[in-house]
Design a protein around this motif. Structure first.
Motif, short mmCIF file in Angstrom:
data_model
loop_
_atom_site.label_atom_id
_atom_site.label_comp_id
_atom_site.label_asym_id
_atom_site.label_seq_id
_atom_site.Cartn_x
_atom_site.Cartn_y
_atom_site.Cartn_z
N GLY A 77 45.22 14.42 10.61
CA GLY A 77 46.24 14.46 9.57
C GLY A 77 47.18 15.63 9.73
N ARG A 78 46.65 16.78 10.12
CA ARG A 78 47.49 17.95 10.36
C ARG A 78 48.40 17.73 11.56
NH1 ARG A 78 43.66 21.20 10.68
NH2 ARG A 78 43.59 21.82 8.49
N TRP A 79 47.85 17.13 12.64
CA TRP A 79 48.67 16.84 13.81
C TRP A 79 49.79 15.86 13.48
CZ3 TRP A 79 43.78 15.63 17.24
CH2 TRP A 79 43.13 16.84 17.53
N TYR A 80 49.47 14.89 12.66
CA TYR A 80 50.47 13.88 12.29
C TYR A 80 51.63 14.52 11.52
CZ TYR A 80 51.55 8.89 11.82
OH TYR A 80 52.12 7.65 11.94
N LEU A 81 51.29 15.38 10.58
CA LEU A 81 52.34 16.08 9.82
C LEU A 81 53.15 17.00 10.73
CD1 LEU A 81 50.40 17.01 6.54
CD2 LEU A 81 52.10 15.19 6.87
N ASN A 82 52.48 17.65 11.68
CA ASN A 82 53.20 18.48 12.65
C ASN A 82 54.20 17.65 13.44
OD1 ASN A 82 51.74 20.74 11.87
ND2 ASN A 82 50.29 20.60 13.57
N SER A 83 53.78 16.48 13.90
CA SER A 83 54.67 15.62 14.68
C SER A 83 55.86 15.16 13.84
CB SER A 83 53.91 14.40 15.22
OG SER A 83 53.12 14.74 16.33
N ASN A 217 57.15 11.70 21.54
CA ASN A 217 56.32 11.44 22.72
C ASN A 217 56.16 12.66 23.61
OD1 ASN A 217 55.96 8.70 22.03
ND2 ASN A 217 57.89 8.13 23.01
N ASN A 218 56.77 13.78 23.22
CA ASN A 218 56.71 14.98 24.06
C ASN A 218 55.28 15.51 24.13
OD1 ASN A 218 57.50 17.11 25.62
ND2 ASN A 218 58.51 18.22 23.97
N LEU A 219 54.81 15.71 25.34
CA LEU A 219 53.44 16.19 25.54
C LEU A 219 53.41 17.50 26.32
CD1 LEU A 219 50.31 15.84 25.53
CD2 LEU A 219 50.59 14.47 27.61
N PHE A 220 54.20 17.57 27.38
CA PHE A 220 54.06 18.70 28.30
C PHE A 220 54.48 20.03 27.68
CE2 PHE A 220 55.08 21.12 32.23
CZ PHE A 220 53.84 21.02 32.82
N LEU A 221 55.59 20.02 26.94
CA LEU A 221 56.05 21.27 26.33
C LEU A 221 55.04 21.83 25.33
CD1 LEU A 221 58.31 23.37 26.06
CD2 LEU A 221 59.31 21.94 24.27
N PRO A 222 54.52 21.04 24.38
CA PRO A 222 53.48 21.58 23.50
C PRO A 222 52.23 22.01 24.25
CG PRO A 222 54.38 19.55 22.59
CD PRO A 222 54.93 19.67 23.96
N MET A 223 51.89 21.31 25.33
CA MET A 223 50.71 21.68 26.11
C MET A 223 50.87 23.06 26.73
SD MET A 223 49.06 19.72 29.40
CE MET A 223 48.98 18.17 28.52
N VAL A 224 52.10 23.37 27.16
CA VAL A 224 52.36 24.67 27.77
C VAL A 224 52.46 25.77 26.71
CG1 VAL A 224 54.10 26.00 29.05
CG2 VAL A 224 53.50 23.69 29.80
N MET A 225 53.07 25.45 25.58
CA MET A 225 53.39 26.48 24.59
C MET A 225 52.26 26.79 23.63
SD MET A 225 56.49 27.61 25.01
CE MET A 225 58.12 27.19 25.65
N LEU A 226 51.40 25.82 23.33
CA LEU A 226 50.47 25.97 22.21
C LEU A 226 49.02 26.05 22.68
CD1 LEU A 226 52.00 23.30 19.78
CD2 LEU A 226 52.46 25.76 19.86
N SER A 227 48.27 26.88 22.02
CA SER A 227 46.81 26.93 22.19
C SER A 227 46.10 26.78 20.85
CB SER A 227 46.39 28.24 22.87
OG SER A 227 46.81 29.37 22.11
N SER A 235 50.55 13.77 19.80
CA SER A 235 50.41 13.40 21.21
C SER A 235 49.45 14.33 21.93
CB SER A 235 51.78 13.42 21.91
OG SER A 235 52.38 14.70 21.78
N LEU A 236 49.58 15.63 21.73
CA LEU A 236 48.69 16.59 22.37
C LEU A 236 47.29 16.53 21.78
CD1 LEU A 236 48.27 18.84 24.40
CD2 LEU A 236 49.18 20.47 22.73
N GLY A 237 47.20 16.31 20.47
CA GLY A 237 45.89 16.20 19.85
C GLY A 237 45.10 15.01 20.38
N LEU A 238 45.74 13.85 20.50
CA LEU A 238 45.05 12.68 21.05
C LEU A 238 44.70 12.88 22.51
CD1 LEU A 238 47.12 9.78 19.43
CD2 LEU A 238 44.80 10.51 18.84
N TYR A 239 45.55 13.57 23.24
CA TYR A 239 45.22 13.88 24.65
C TYR A 239 43.97 14.75 24.73
CZ TYR A 239 45.66 15.96 29.29
OH TYR A 239 45.40 16.41 30.58
N THR A 240 43.85 15.71 23.82
CA THR A 240 42.67 16.58 23.81
C THR A 240 41.42 15.79 23.47
OG1 THR A 240 44.07 18.43 23.09
CG2 THR A 240 41.69 18.67 22.81
N TRP A 241 41.50 14.92 22.47
CA TRP A 241 40.36 14.09 22.12
C TRP A 241 39.99 13.14 23.25
CZ3 TRP A 241 41.31 12.33 16.34
CH2 TRP A 241 40.92 13.37 15.50
N ASN A 242 40.99 12.58 23.89
CA ASN A 242 40.71 11.65 24.99
C ASN A 242 40.02 12.36 26.15
OD1 ASN A 242 41.09 8.91 26.16
ND2 ASN A 242 42.36 9.99 27.63
#
Length: 287
Positions: A77-83, A217-227, A235-242
């Motif tokens: 839910g937090r990821w969805y609101l962020n997106s 659909n942006n994935l790479f920029l958040p992956m680089v910028m966020l920890s 998108s990044l949250g689902l990638y982490t779960w997957n």
């Protein structure tokens, strides 16, 4: 002896049948993954791995939906609101900036105008993934890494949107109308806000939809910028779960359900704004 008209009609019918067949195959190719996603989201883990998606057994849509919003203390839910914040607000501001820049490139004369626009066109051809590392270094110098602004600020400036903004300004805003507004005493900002901006409505919606899709659909920029996972987009949250699903299979159903919910805002946006979008895409096609 057959009539000449029937000889002409036969190739025409064959051509139409061929076109319909190609369109039907294209639609089927597009909808099959969506159909699989809908069916898989309604199945529990055993049915999902058993490859019996069409069977009525193993129906677990409600449980999957509940697990999605309770997994990892409700992170989805937090990821969805962020997106939604990144994409909707970013696309709205980005579209406004792009249309204003495109309008300026079309309606004003200034030094090195075409050279600067050539730089914009060159930037259109640069893949966004190539810019991720320079953006990270710049954000690191500014102390913005692992913050909301590290992802939000870069998406506000889109060279392709500036290019579309100039095209729309050429097609929708006649110079004569602007001259009439200036003769009536309107300043440049007033002319743009009260005259040109209303004419640019379809173009603004078109750029907004392109921006919304790209940011969502942006994935790479958040992956680089966020920890910090609290700042992840969906998108990044689902990638982490997957990525975790290979070790913890209970993530598979929630990843699929989360992917299904993730496409809903884009579908809703296109359905609600398609009238403006289609008119924007055909701008300038008819004199």
């Amino acid at each position: 002896m057959s009539a000449p008209g029937s000889a002409l009609l036969r190739p025409r019918l064959m051509g139409r049948a061929t076109v319909n067949a190609v369109v039907g195959l294209s639609v089927l190719y597009t909808l099959l993954p969506v159909l699989w996603l809908v069916l898989a989201a309604a199945k529990n883990r055993d049915a999902l791995f058993g490859s019996d998606l069409l069977s009525p057994s193993g129906f677990s849509f409600g449980d999957n939906l509940r697990d999605l919003f309770t997994m990892d203390d409700g992170q989805y839910g937090r990821w969805y609101l962020n997106s939604l914040l990144y994409a909707v607000l970013g696309a709205a501001i980005g579209a406004l900036v792009s249309m204003a820049c495109g309008y300026a490139f079309d309606k004003y004369r200034f030094r090195h105008k075409e050279k600067l626009f050539g730089v914009v066109l060159a930037a259109v051809m640069v893949p966004q993934t190539v810019l991720a590392l320079p953006l990270y270094l710049m954000a690191s110098k500014a102390g913005l890494v692992n913050t909301f602004w590290a992802v939000f600020v870069p998406v506000l400036f889109n060279p392709f949107g500036v290019y579309l903004g100039r095209i729309f300004a050429q097609g929708y805003v006649p110079d004569e109308v602007l001259e009439a507004a200036r003769i009536d005493g309107a300043g440049e900002l007033t002319t743009y806000a009260r005259v040109a901006f209303r004419m640019l409505g379809p173009g603004l919606v078109t750029v907004f939809l392109f921006q919304l899709t790209a940011i969502w659909n942006n994935l790479f920029l958040p992956m680089v910028m966020l920890s910090n996972q609290d700042l992840y987009p969906v998108s990044l949250g689902l990638y982490t779960w997957n990525s975790s699903a290979s070790v913890s299979p209970e993530y598979y159903p929630v990843v699929i359900m989360g992917s299904l919910l993730a496409v809903l805002p884009l579908i809703l946006a296109f359905v609600l704004l398609q009238r403006f979008w289609r008119s924007g895409l055909t701008a300038g096609a008819v004199k």
